[in-house]
Design an enzyme around this catalytic site. Structure first.
Site, PDB file in Angstrom:
ATOM      1  CG  ASN A 129      -1.944  -1.129   1.167  1.00 52.59           C
ATOM      2  OD1 ASN A 129      -2.423  -1.511   0.094  1.00 52.59           O
ATOM      3  ND2 ASN A 129      -2.242  -1.710   2.328  1.00 52.59           N
ATOM      4  NE  ARG A 130       3.273   2.417  -5.000  1.00 49.57           N
ATOM      5  CZ  ARG A 130       3.044   1.213  -5.554  1.00 49.57           C
ATOM      6  NH1 ARG A 130       2.941   0.149  -4.780  1.00 49.57           N
ATOM      7  NH2 ARG A 130       2.929   1.103  -6.858  1.00 49.57           N
TER       8      ARG A 130
END
Length: 213
Positions: free
Chosen positions: A189-190
């Site tokens: 999810n970065r």
């Protein structure tokens, strides 16, 4: 071309404060050894960023030849663009990108020429053809054709014959002495893990802080 759909998740690992060695050079060694064991192509390749006197940055890939507590060493022609820009502004940045491990290491510091004796030791370890190539390439300067370059190389081979290739006075090494080293590990999810080592002014003491992704 719209590239917005080109994406992937980073799922291979994480990085916590307890994982880190207090010394960033030791931490770099651990990651570098893992990169070598993973058989990442050109694991010694690092992007060197310099800035000229007008503030224009430029980048290129160079090869790390050795490192220690004093810094990270690469070699080049002293008439090259990178050398000219280092002469104007010796604040530089290095980045290692090991995508197979979803990792990056960013090193900020200052570049200084290594002693001539140190350059000579490395130069003598290079293959003879690479030694001669250092003589015939006016690195970063325009040339009329590749054929001209190959002709100069052949002339150099004929001239040297079985003899030894001397160290060019215009060729040698730079050591990048770090003052900041960042370790980046990709996450889902970065929400990547980033830790920045910073050297306290005038000391060999490193502080560590986590950065937001």
């Amino acid at each position: 071309m719209d590239l917005s759909e080109f994406r992937r998740e980073y799922l291979k690992g994480g990085l916590s404060r307890t994982d880190l060695h207090q010394n960033p050079i030791v931490q770099f060694s651990q990651w570098f050894e893992q990169a070598q064991k993973t058989d990442i192509p050109d694991s010694t390749a690092m992007i060197l960023a310099t800035v000229n006197g007008k503030g224009q940055p430029s980048q290129r890939t160079v090869l790390l030849k050795y490192y220690d507590e004093k810094g990270f060493v690469f070699f080049t022609n002293f008439s090259s663009r990178k050398a000219s820009e280092i002469k104007e502004n010796n604040h530089v940045s290095l980045i290692f990108v090991w995508l197979d491990l979803e990792r990056q290491v960013i090193i900020n510091g200052t570049a200084e020429k290594v002693p001539a004796a140190e350059s000579a030791r490395y130069f003598l370890s290079r293959p003879k053809e690479s030694q001669m190539a250092a003589w015939v390439s006016s690195q970063s300067h325009p040339i009329s054709s590749r054929q001209m370059l190959l002709q100069k190389f052949q002339e150099m081979k004929t001239k040297i014959g079985e003899g030894k290739v001397p160290l060019p006075s215009f060729w040698g090494g730079y050591r990048v002495e770090p003052n900041e080293i960042e370790f980046w590990q990709g996450r889902k999810n970065r929400l990547h893990d980033r830790f920045l080592y910073k050297k306290e002014n005038g000391t060999d003491i490193w502080t560590i802080e986590r950065l937001a992704p």
